[in-house]
Scaffold this motif. Structure first.
Motif, mmCIF file in Angstrom:
data_model
loop_
_atom_site.group_PDB
_atom_site.id
_atom_site.type_symbol
_atom_site.label_atom_id
_atom_site.label_comp_id
_atom_site.label_asym_id
_atom_site.label_seq_id
_atom_site.Cartn_x
_atom_site.Cartn_y
_atom_site.Cartn_z
ATOM 1 N N VAL A 19 -3.740 3.568 4.941
ATOM 2 C CA VAL A 19 -2.421 4.253 4.646
ATOM 3 C C VAL A 19 -1.899 4.515 6.064
ATOM 4 O O VAL A 19 -0.791 4.782 6.532
ATOM 5 C CB VAL A 19 -2.533 5.386 3.747
ATOM 6 C CG1 VAL A 19 -1.310 6.159 3.775
ATOM 7 C CG2 VAL A 19 -2.796 4.809 2.343
ATOM 8 N N ALA A 20 -3.033 5.143 6.860
ATOM 9 C CA ALA A 20 -2.562 5.983 8.251
ATOM 10 C C ALA A 20 -1.904 4.751 9.104
ATOM 11 O O ALA A 20 -0.848 5.241 9.866
ATOM 12 C CB ALA A 20 -3.685 6.714 8.949
ATOM 13 N N VAL A 21 -2.403 3.736 9.178
ATOM 14 C CA VAL A 21 -1.986 2.759 10.354
ATOM 15 C C VAL A 21 -0.717 2.274 9.733
ATOM 16 O O VAL A 21 -0.007 1.434 10.539
ATOM 17 C CB VAL A 21 -2.827 1.765 10.647
ATOM 18 C CG1 VAL A 21 -4.269 2.251 11.398
ATOM 19 C CG2 VAL A 21 -3.487 1.001 9.336
ATOM 20 N N SER A 22 -0.376 2.034 8.322
ATOM 21 C CA SER A 22 0.913 1.562 7.727
ATOM 22 C C SER A 22 2.102 2.525 7.776
ATOM 23 O O SER A 22 3.146 2.128 7.842
ATOM 24 C CB SER A 22 0.427 1.330 6.426
ATOM 25 O OG SER A 22 -0.564 0.314 6.351
ATOM 26 N N LEU A 23 1.757 3.834 8.299
ATOM 27 C CA LEU A 23 2.942 4.661 8.217
ATOM 28 C C LEU A 23 4.184 4.252 9.229
ATOM 29 O O LEU A 23 5.181 4.443 8.859
ATOM 30 C CB LEU A 23 2.374 6.175 8.477
ATOM 31 C CG LEU A 23 1.437 6.857 7.567
ATOM 32 C CD1 LEU A 23 1.133 8.244 7.992
ATOM 33 C CD2 LEU A 23 2.360 7.051 6.284
ATOM 34 N N VAL A 82 1.040 -1.265 0.042
ATOM 35 C CA VAL A 82 -0.007 0.148 -0.049
ATOM 36 C C VAL A 82 0.871 1.286 0.024
ATOM 37 O O VAL A 82 0.507 1.974 -0.784
ATOM 38 C CB VAL A 82 -0.954 0.175 1.298
ATOM 39 C CG1 VAL A 82 -1.776 1.391 1.517
ATOM 40 C CG2 VAL A 82 -2.003 -1.176 0.891
ATOM 41 N N LEU A 83 1.810 1.267 0.815
ATOM 42 C CA LEU A 83 2.846 2.374 1.013
ATOM 43 C C LEU A 83 3.681 2.573 -0.330
ATOM 44 O O LEU A 83 3.677 3.524 -0.964
ATOM 45 C CB LEU A 83 3.693 2.297 2.308
ATOM 46 C CG LEU A 83 3.186 2.399 3.296
ATOM 47 C CD1 LEU A 83 4.068 2.132 4.666
ATOM 48 C CD2 LEU A 83 2.389 3.628 3.873
ATOM 49 N N LYS A 116 -16.954 3.723 1.267
ATOM 50 C CA LYS A 116 -16.613 2.860 2.241
ATOM 51 C C LYS A 116 -14.989 2.562 2.045
ATOM 52 O O LYS A 116 -14.114 2.683 3.018
ATOM 53 C CB LYS A 116 -17.485 1.788 2.790
ATOM 54 C CG LYS A 116 -16.923 0.711 3.901
ATOM 55 C CD LYS A 116 -17.832 -0.293 4.093
ATOM 56 C CE LYS A 116 -17.400 -1.200 5.434
ATOM 57 N NZ LYS A 116 -18.199 -2.251 5.631
ATOM 58 N N VAL A 117 -14.824 1.951 0.868
ATOM 59 C CA VAL A 117 -13.604 1.882 0.496
ATOM 60 C C VAL A 117 -12.584 2.928 0.471
ATOM 61 O O VAL A 117 -11.267 2.644 1.007
ATOM 62 C CB VAL A 117 -13.455 1.148 -0.964
ATOM 63 C CG1 VAL A 117 -12.132 0.939 -1.554
ATOM 64 C CG2 VAL A 117 -13.983 -0.204 -1.005
ATOM 65 N N ALA A 118 -13.104 3.890 0.071
ATOM 66 C CA ALA A 118 -12.294 5.222 0.032
ATOM 67 C C ALA A 118 -11.857 5.587 1.353
ATOM 68 O O ALA A 118 -10.763 6.090 1.890
ATOM 69 C CB ALA A 118 -12.963 6.337 -0.724
ATOM 70 N N CYS A 119 -12.748 5.353 2.482
ATOM 71 C CA CYS A 119 -12.627 5.729 3.602
ATOM 72 C C CYS A 119 -11.293 4.759 4.414
ATOM 73 O O CYS A 119 -10.394 5.241 5.042
ATOM 74 C CB CYS A 119 -13.786 5.711 4.629
ATOM 75 S SG CYS A 119 -15.145 7.092 4.250
ATOM 76 N N LEU A 120 -11.683 3.506 4.203
ATOM 77 C CA LEU A 120 -10.874 2.728 4.631
ATOM 78 C C LEU A 120 -9.422 2.599 3.848
ATOM 79 O O LEU A 120 -8.443 2.326 4.631
ATOM 80 C CB LEU A 120 -11.338 1.270 4.586
ATOM 81 C CG LEU A 120 -12.571 1.032 5.453
ATOM 82 C CD1 LEU A 120 -13.360 -0.535 4.999
ATOM 83 C CD2 LEU A 120 -12.426 1.239 6.691
ATOM 84 N N LEU A 121 -9.504 3.186 2.715
ATOM 85 C CA LEU A 121 -7.891 3.201 2.083
ATOM 86 C C LEU A 121 -6.959 4.395 2.804
ATOM 87 O O LEU A 121 -5.706 4.001 3.129
ATOM 88 C CB LEU A 121 -8.254 3.812 0.672
ATOM 89 C CG LEU A 121 -6.707 4.298 0.044
ATOM 90 C CD1 LEU A 121 -5.973 2.975 -0.049
ATOM 91 C CD2 LEU A 121 -7.226 4.704 -1.327
ATOM 92 N N LEU A 122 -7.768 5.438 3.463
ATOM 93 C CA LEU A 122 -7.074 6.269 4.196
ATOM 94 C C LEU A 122 -6.696 5.677 5.345
ATOM 95 O O LEU A 122 -5.537 6.054 6.074
ATOM 96 C CB LEU A 122 -8.034 7.685 4.586
ATOM 97 C CG LEU A 122 -8.305 8.379 3.385
ATOM 98 C CD1 LEU A 122 -8.834 9.749 3.758
ATOM 99 C CD2 LEU A 122 -6.806 9.091 2.654
ATOM 100 N N VAL A 123 -7.577 4.836 6.115
ATOM 101 C CA VAL A 123 -7.040 4.262 7.404
ATOM 102 C C VAL A 123 -6.018 3.208 7.102
ATOM 103 O O VAL A 123 -5.038 3.055 8.101
ATOM 104 C CB VAL A 123 -8.446 3.278 7.872
ATOM 105 C CG1 VAL A 123 -8.092 2.244 9.086
ATOM 106 C CG2 VAL A 123 -9.487 4.172 8.205
#
Length: 930
Positions: free
Chosen positions: A802-806, A702-703, A793-800
């Motif tokens: 990315v955020a938790v993968s940083l 993802v990153l 929902k997929v768009a929202c979870l995509l940001l989630v």
């Protein structure tokens, strides 16, 4: 005039006028009387005039001496090109030569006794008399210097030798002054051409070499004024060519170019001289003050205030666009001069010349900061020419008759803009008349230029008509006769008529590659080796090619404009008329396949500090320097080559690749849907998040994909910036309204209206908060069979995701913030642009609040990165400080986020400490080990 005015106002004559008139008639020669009454001031005037001796002798030199000294040339002493140009007599370097001549001639007219008292005075006087035949009194009123001087000295006893000197100087001026000034103008044209070209290419040189610019402008102003003045007043001469110049237009044009360059690069001048005043002038002045043997209290207070004021200057004032005002400082300097110039002054300025030298330097530098327009007017104002319309018109007509000077003819309409600044003893009633005169003269110049331009077009049309006329049937008789005679066996005699070309032969195309494929060949593209020429190189070759075609068109009467437009417009399309590749296709493929593909592998990194991509030195690195193909100048050249249409094609291809990456990201989100939902629900519970994170798969993927998206969007932003600069240069009248239209968009504006405006702005290269091209691509890439709610929902979870993968980035050895390039060695600084723009596009599609979702992302990312502080495995948190700086990049990239929002979820003190630690590590890494 007095008598008539009095009678008009009062209806009767002034009873005392007869007596006044008799007094005027009985009054002795005014200059003779003035010389008698000026006796007490002779010493002061003589001393002042002698101070001009060295300066006037140095300024009043022939072109041969200028050429020997390489005057105004920066290339003659290339080793000192960056050294600041300075002088002990700063303001006098661009002082008008005519003003000095006027001071000298009129000064010795009222103090003729000084000529016999000092050989230096006599030498200075003779030198001034040899340079000009007339000096200006006011407006177009000029003084015939030799005639007036001879009349005055002839009426005085004991001045027979001086009268002979005047006659000798007049003969010298008549014989040589015209050639002297013609040689100067010739030299100045070449010197200004070199100076303007060098400064336009390297505007940074304006800082240290500002004095050269004002000297060049002043020298040109003197020569143009001399030419106009003498062309008006010298009516009878054996050498009329000395008072005409068909090449003066180039001099005027170069002056306007230099003036425009100075205005355009005012920021360069300010940044340079703010530092010069604070770091050099203030220190030198302080040292001079300390070396003064005597310094009274009041003078000491003034001088100390100068040092304090200059030392307080900083670059921040320029960056913040604070207005400078050094008028009080200069007024204090005038006051100090008055204190130190009186008799028996405690601190006499004459015995402390260092104070004057340093302060004159400081005054010049301060004027570059707060009075640039006044300084330009002082050095290059040509408003006096408004009183010489006839000579100016003659110069213009001579220019229009010289083919090589036609390109500079626009200098004369531009010259009329100077006339509005004329302020020579003018009453308010005269301003409308002067304005009308200037406007009329400007219109006359423009009409004549338009007439000649239309005449050229009509000549070309006439030539085309003649060629067409040759194709008429009546001209085929001779051709038919020759064809019939060929059947006979007779041989043609030696004097036979030569073979004539058939009508239309001159228009037959010999080789089509001369007009189309030659341009593509300039790029030198090889698909096998991915080699290609830089856009700037191709643009330079194309410019030379077009110039040649245009020059050729002047001789053969071709419609070169149509040919050039047709060929170049084909290069803005994916394929030309023959279906072959164009520059647009070549460079689009190359930037995607060579530069951006290498960037995705880490061989090339984005260096924001350089505003370009840079090649990472490593084994197997690409065979080209990425910076040479992606810096600001190359993006401008690319936009010039392929135009807005070509840039749109490039942008569409980039956006297609972004859409492809986003599609893959959505698949990864769907694979981890349940885990991401739980993570989002427990975003405020670090313990639950820590337990859920190991269940995520493909977080690195993802990153990586988001980084690739950021690299593509960063390159597109650079290309758009180049397009914007080119568009602003070519179509400023279109760019202004588009920018104004973009500024009126608010969050409350209807989304369809907003997207329409942003699409227009994006086509002109203007960056937008919501990228319409990205919106269109992502809107067309929805998952088949999914509902809008599921896509949202997929768009929202995509940001989630990315955020938790940083936090995973902290374990990557390449995730180190490099202060030199203002980025990371693995390009993760591109994540900021990817996250912001993809989020804005996705939530625009779903008509959701962008700011709300970015706040949620910022909070979740902050929580994830803060957990790195509790990480026990040092390897996993090795680059925690560097990765934390990504949050600052996110806020800087987005117009929806603010520093205050970041402060609520990630304390700024942590960012500050992280940045300090990163800078320390960067500094230590550059220290060589022993």
């Amino acid at each position: 005039m007095y008598h008539c005015a009095h009678e008009m106002i009062h209806g009767t004559s002034d009873p005392s006028f007869a007596r006044l008139g008799q007094m005027v008639l009985e009054y002795d020669h005014p200059l003779k009387k003035l010389a008698e009454e000026f006796g007490p001031h002779t010493k002061a005037v003589t001393s002042a005039l002698l101070s001009l001796h060295f300066l006037f002798a140095r300024r009043n030199q022939a072109a041969e001496q200028w050429r020997s000294d390489q005057l105004l040339s920066l290339l003659s002493t290339a080793g000192t090109m960056l050294s600041p140009a300075s002088s002990d007599t700063m303001a006098c370097e661009y002082l008008s030569l005519e003003v000095m001549e006027r001071w000298i001639i009129l000064g010795f007219l009222v103090c003729p006794g000084a000529l016999a008292a000092s050989p230096q005075c006599l030498e200075l006087w003779r030198l001034a008399l040899q340079g000009s035949l007339h000096v200006t009194l006011v407006r177009d009123e000029a003084l015939a210097v030799h005639k007036v001087t001879e009349e005055l000295l002839g009426a005085l006893k004991g001045y027979g030798k001086r009268v002979a000197d005047v006659k000798e100087c007049k003969e010298h001026a008549v014989a040589h002054s015209g050639a002297l000034h013609r040689g100067r103008r010739t030299y100045l044209r070449g010197a200004l051409r070199e100076l303007e070209a060098l400064l336009a290419d390297q505007p940074g040189l304006l800082g240290p070499k500002a004095l050269f610019v004002f000297m060049a402008l002043a020298f040109c102003r003197d020569e143009v004024s001399w030419l106009a003045r003498h062309a008006e007043h010298v009516t009878k001469t054996k050498t009329p060519e000395d008072f005409t110049d068909s090449h003066v237009a180039e001099l005027l044009f170069l002056m306007e170019q230099l003036r425009a360059l100075v205005r355009r690069q005012a920021g360069v001048l300010q940044r340079y001289h703010v530092q010069y005043l604070a770091r050099f002038d203030a220190l030198v002045l302080s040292e001079v003050i300390q070396n003064l043997s005597v310094c009274p209290e009041e003078e000491s207070i003034i001088l100390s205030s100068f040092v304090s004021s200059l030392s307080a200057l900083s670059l921040k004032q320029v960056d913040d666009k604070e207005p400078f005002d050094f008028a009080p400082l200069r007024l204090d300097w005038f006051r100090l001069q008055a204190y130190t110039s009186v008799a028996k002054a405690s601190l006499p300025l004459s015995t402390n010349p260092d104070v004057g030298r340093v302060m004159n330097l400081i005054v010049f530098h301060t004027k570059l900061l707060d009075s640039l327009e006044d300084l330009l007017a002082e050095a290059s104002d040509l408003s006096d020419l408004c009183f010489y319309p006839r000579p100016v018109e003659k110069m213009f007509m001579a220019t229009m008759e010289e083919p090589s000077m036609l390109r500079y003819s626009i200098a004369f309409p531009l010259l009329c803009s100077h006339f509005s600044r004329c302020n020579h003893a003018m009453c308010p009633e005269e301003y409308p008349h002067l304005k009308a005169t200037a406007l009329g003269l400007c219109n006359k110049f423009l009409e004549e230029m338009a007439r000649q331009a239309s005449a050229c077009v009509m000549d070309a049309c006439a030539e085309q008509h003649n060629l067409s006329e040759q194709l008429l049937p009546k001209h085929c008789a001779s051709t038919v006769s020759k064809a019939r005679n060929k059947k006979a066996s007779k041989q043609l005699s030696k004097k036979a008529e030569p073979e004539r070309d058939k009508p239309g032969a001159e228009s037959q195309r010999k080789d089509r590659t001369l007009t189309t494929k030659a341009i593509v060949a300039m790029a030198g593209y090889s698909q096998a080796t991915q080699e290609v020429a830089r856009p700037s190189e191709v643009l330079a070759g194309l410019s030379a090619y077009v110039t040649f075609i245009q020059s050729l068109g002047q001789f053969v009467g071709l419609d070169t404009g149509r040919i050039i437009r047709n060929v170049l417009l084909q290069q803005t399309q994916p394929r030309d008329a023959a279906g072959e590749q164009t520059l647009t296709t070549i460079y689009t493929n190359w930037y995607l396949e060579a530069l951006l593909r290498q960037a995705s592998t880490g061989a090339i990194v984005l260096a924001p500090a350089l505003q370009a991509f840079a090649t990472v030195p490593r084994e197997g690195e690409p065979a080209f320097s990425a910076a040479e193909f992606s810096d600001v100048s190359e993006m401008r050249a690319l936009a010039e080559l392929i135009g807005p249409y070509g840039m749109k094609f490039l942008s569409d291809n980039l956006m297609w690749h972004v859409g492809s990456q986003v599609g893959e990201l959505k698949k990864l989100v769907n694979e981890n849907m349940d885990t991401l939902v739980q993570l989002r629900a427990n975003s405020y519970k670090p313990e639950q998040m820590a337990a859920l994170l190991p269940r995520l798969s493909s977080a690195d993927n993802v990153l990586k994909r988001m980084t690739i998206i950021g690299e593509i969007l960063s390159f597109r932003a650079m290309a758009q910036q180049g397009l914007r600069e080119v568009f602003s240069h070519h179509c400023p009248f279109l760019m202004g309204p588009i920018e104004c239209l973009t500024d009126v968009v608010t969050p409350d504006t209807d989304i369809q209206v907003t997207l329409s405006i942003f699409e227009l702005a994006s086509a002109a290269g203007i960056p937008c908060d919501i990228d319409p091209a990205l919106v269109n691509v992502l809107a067309g890439g929805k998952t088949d069979g999914s509902s809008p709610e599921e896509d949202y929902k997929v768009a929202c979870l995509l940001l989630v995701f990315v955020a938790v993968s940083l936090p995973l980035l902290a374990s990557d050895p390449a995730s180190i913030y490099n202060t030199e390039m203002d980025g990371y060695n693995n390009n993760i600084h591109c994540l900021a642009k990817a996250i912001i723009h993809v989020s804005a596009a996705l939530f625009t599609i779903h008509n959701k609040n962008i700011e709300t979702h970015l706040k949620e992302f910022l909070l979740l990312a902050s929580v994830s990165l803060l957990q790195l502080g509790q990480e026990t495995d040092k390897q996993r948190a090795r680059n925690r400080d560097s990765v934390s700086l990504l949050l600052q990049l996110l806020v800087a990239e987005s117009s929806f986020l603010t520093v205050d929002m970041l402060e609520t979820c990630f304390p700024y003190v942590l960012l500050r400490n992280a940045y300090r630690e990163v800078c320390r590590e960067n500094l230590l890494s550059r220290i060589p080990s022993h």
